[in-house]
Design a protein around this motif. Structure first.
Motif: not given
Ligand code: FES
Ligand code: FES
Length: 193
Positions: A53-70, A168-174
């Motif tokens: 659907l080209d809705l790229t606002g939702t991000k792929k971080g870990c792709n395994q349920g660990a980062c919350g980016a999605c 559950g939502n990690l931020c690498r920038c802190g």
């Protein structure tokens, strides 16, 4: 043309005996619009949103349920779209960051993140915002968290609760200080409306 020996080996290989993957036609209701797409049953909701659907606002971080980016909202609840199969969500009301607001008409939570500098690179931000909206709904429904003092009483909207519920939502920038301030601000803004 492939060498006959290689061709024979390939024909005899276990992979070549596998049936071709089935394709399902599904209709997803995303940000108020129905989209019909053809996906394999194994396609995650995250990949359906981004790749189909080209809705790229939702991000792929870990792709395994660990980062919350999605994180996206489904029927008002926050879910990790990398752990969900697209075919499960026919008929559900799916909201991504693109559906919350844009330009001069931001959602209260988006505006609060801007106001409080709740991001640096912005990669985790769509997930943080969707998660925060879902979290506030859970809070308003009186759901306790691991740090709630009394699980039978209405929880108090404290920084401790925000941190626990957003863990559950990690931020690498802190950017956590700004994220916490933004959520607090959005909650107050909604309460005073
Ligand atoms: S991409 Fe889904 S939790 Fe990290
Ligand atoms: S703002 Fe960069 S990862 Fe969160």
């Amino acid at each position: 043309m492939e060498h006959p020996v290689i061709e024979r080996k390939r024909a005899a290989s276990p992979e070549s005996q596998l049936p071709s993957p089935s394709i399902d036609q599904i209709t997803l209701q995303v940000n108020g619009t129905a989209h019909t797409l053809r996906v394999e049953p194994r396609v995650s909701l995250l990949d359906a949103l981004r790749e189909h659907l080209d809705l790229t606002g939702t991000k792929k971080g870990c792709n395994q349920g660990a980062c919350g980016a999605c994180t996206v909202l489904v029927n008002g609840d926050r879910i990790l779209s990398c752990l969900a199969l697209a075919v499960q969500f026919e008929g559900a009301d799916i909201i991504t960051i693109e559906g919350l607001g844009s330009g001069g008409a931001l959602h209260t939570m988006q505006a609060a993140f801007v106001e409080q500098d709740g991001f640096q690179c912005g990669y985790c931000t769509p997930g943080q915002i969707c998660s925060a909206i879902g979290m506030i709904q859970e809070f308003k429904a009186g759901l306790p968290s691991a740090v709630s003092k009394d699980s039978s009483a209405a929880p108090e909207f404290s920084d401790e609760e925000i941190k626990e519920r957003m863990s559950g939502n990690l931020c690498r920038c802190g950017a956590y200080v700004g994220i916490c301030a933004a959520i607090r601000g959005a909650f107050k803004a909604e309460a005073t409306r």
